[in-house]
Design a protein around this motif. Structure first.
Motif, short mmCIF file in Angstrom:
data_model
loop_
_atom_site.label_atom_id
_atom_site.label_comp_id
_atom_site.label_asym_id
_atom_site.label_seq_id
_atom_site.Cartn_x
_atom_site.Cartn_y
_atom_site.Cartn_z
N GLU A 14 0.85 -1.20 0.00
CA GLU A 14 0.00 0.00 0.00
C GLU A 14 0.88 1.25 0.00
O GLU A 14 0.62 2.20 -0.71
N VAL A 15 1.90 1.22 0.85
CA VAL A 15 2.78 2.38 1.01
C VAL A 15 4.24 1.94 0.98
O VAL A 15 4.64 1.05 1.73
N ARG A 23 5.19 -1.14 -8.30
CA ARG A 23 3.82 -0.62 -8.36
C ARG A 23 3.08 -0.62 -7.02
O ARG A 23 1.97 -1.15 -6.89
N PRO A 24 3.66 -0.03 -5.98
CA PRO A 24 2.91 0.14 -4.73
C PRO A 24 1.78 1.15 -4.96
O PRO A 24 1.85 1.93 -5.92
N ARG A 25 0.76 1.12 -4.08
CA ARG A 25 -0.34 2.05 -4.28
C ARG A 25 0.15 3.50 -4.19
O ARG A 25 -0.19 4.34 -4.99
N GLN A 26 0.97 3.79 -3.16
CA GLN A 26 1.52 5.14 -3.01
C GLN A 26 2.97 5.04 -2.55
O GLN A 26 3.29 4.21 -1.72
N THR A 27 3.80 5.91 -3.09
CA THR A 27 5.22 5.93 -2.71
C THR A 27 5.59 7.32 -2.21
O THR A 27 5.12 8.33 -2.75
N TYR A 28 6.41 7.35 -1.17
CA TYR A 28 6.91 8.60 -0.61
C TYR A 28 8.44 8.57 -0.69
O TYR A 28 9.05 7.64 -0.15
N PHE A 29 9.03 9.57 -1.32
CA PHE A 29 10.48 9.64 -1.39
C PHE A 29 11.04 10.37 -0.17
O PHE A 29 10.44 11.33 0.34
N THR A 30 12.19 9.89 0.29
CA THR A 30 12.83 10.46 1.48
C THR A 30 14.35 10.49 1.27
O THR A 30 14.84 10.18 0.18
N PRO A 84 1.30 10.94 -10.09
CA PRO A 84 0.41 11.16 -8.94
C PRO A 84 0.57 10.14 -7.81
O PRO A 84 0.28 10.45 -6.66
N HIS A 85 1.06 8.93 -8.12
CA HIS A 85 1.22 7.91 -7.08
C HIS A 85 2.59 7.98 -6.41
O HIS A 85 2.95 7.08 -5.66
N VAL A 86 3.35 9.05 -6.68
CA VAL A 86 4.65 9.24 -6.02
C VAL A 86 4.71 10.67 -5.49
O VAL A 86 4.39 11.61 -6.21
N GLU A 87 5.11 10.82 -4.22
CA GLU A 87 5.22 12.14 -3.62
C GLU A 87 6.56 12.27 -2.91
O GLU A 87 7.14 11.27 -2.49
N LEU A 88 7.00 13.51 -2.74
CA LEU A 88 8.12 13.74 -1.83
C LEU A 88 7.55 13.79 -0.42
O LEU A 88 6.59 14.51 -0.17
N ALA A 89 8.14 13.04 0.49
CA ALA A 89 7.75 13.16 1.90
C ALA A 89 8.26 14.50 2.41
O ALA A 89 9.06 15.17 1.76
N CYS A 90 7.78 14.93 3.55
CA CYS A 90 8.38 16.08 4.22
C CYS A 90 8.34 15.81 5.73
O CYS A 90 7.56 14.97 6.20
#
Ligand SMILES: [Zn+2]
Ligand SMILES: [Zn+2]
Ligand SMILES: [Zn+2]
Length: 252
Positions: free
Chosen positions: A186-187, A215-222, A239-245
């Motif tokens: 999922e994440v 292909r995870p549902r959502q990915t957060y880069f760190t 859209p399914h990849v974001e930068l974390a903060c």
């Protein structure tokens, strides 16, 4: 489970001391990144992955009131140097805090923090830690943590899968046997350092290729360096990849 990004910066943090670049001078709070660490809260427990040099500040920011275990990915300074500060939680809880790491990482922690493990230390005020070497999946309060071996340059280190989520930092290569452990997520929290290649870290483009494969549902880069301003980089991602903060929380 609640997941909180305690820190999302690379080893120097952002701003990088002395740097006058656009990202280090940015007024966007998302461009202020402390060293990498993740907090997991479930079943009334609090578990952190890595204790960065910013751990004390991060624990205050996250209003942590307890700490039940620490998992370590590897023993580089940006991932371990806050370990001394877990003592605040030990003083309150008065039970040894279990720490989990592979054998090589644990040996480094024992060397770097020799005083913590010195039975004759005469000054008091130490945390009591309970070291555990991990080489297979292990349960913590009903949740199974699966170590995910990855390569950080030539150094073998660990990522972790827990339920439908996983944390993989500081990798340059993920072997096929470990990619198999990361299916159906999922994440996914994944390191992405910058655009320019690095011998021991995955670039934004290389991490996007990992996402494409898993292909995870959502990915957060760190584990982000000052080359990647939040506002400048976010539009480059699907859209399914974001930068974390720092401070971002997810409910799973
Ligand atoms: Zn690191
Ligand atoms: Zn900078
Ligand atoms: Zn590292």
């Amino acid at each position: 489970m609640r997941l909180t990004f305690l820190g999302t910066g690379t080893s120097t943090g952002i701003p990088l001391l002395g740097c006058g670049c656009e990202v280090c001078r940015s007024a966007d709070p998302r461009d202020c990144r402390t060293r990498p660490s993740l907090l997991l809260e479930f079943d009334g427990r609090a578990v952190v992955i890595d204790t960065s040099p910013d751990f004390r500040f991060q624990a205050l920011q996250a209003r942590m009131t307890r700490l039940d275990a620490v998992l370590f990915t590897h023993a580089h300074a940006d991932h371990v140097l806050g370990l001394d500060d877990v003592r605040g939680f030990y003083f309150r809880q008065q039970t040894p805090i279990p720490i989990y790491a592979d054998a090589q990482c644990l040996a480094s922690i024992r060397r770097i923090f020799a005083y913590i493990f010195d039975g004759d230390y005469p000054y008091g005020g130490l945390a009591k830690l309970e070291p555990n070497i991990i080489d297979r999946p292990f349960p913590l309060w009903g949740l199974t943590f699966t170590p995910v071996p990855v390569l950080h340059g030539s150094l073998p280190i660990l990522g972790f899968r827990f339920g439908q989520a996983a944390y993989v930092t500081d990798f340059s290569t993920i072997p096929d046997s470990s990619l198999a452990l990361l299916e159906g997520l999922e994440v996914l929290v994944l390191a992405a350092l910058r655009h320019k290649p690095h011998p021991a870290h995955s670039t934004l483009e290389q991490s996007l290729a990992v996402v494409e494969r898993l292909r995870p549902r959502q990915t957060y880069f760190t584990h982000i360096a000052h080359e990647l301003g939040h506002q400048q980089t976010a539009p480059l991602l699907p859209p399914h990849v974001e930068l974390a903060c720092d401070g971002l929380t997810l409910e799973l």
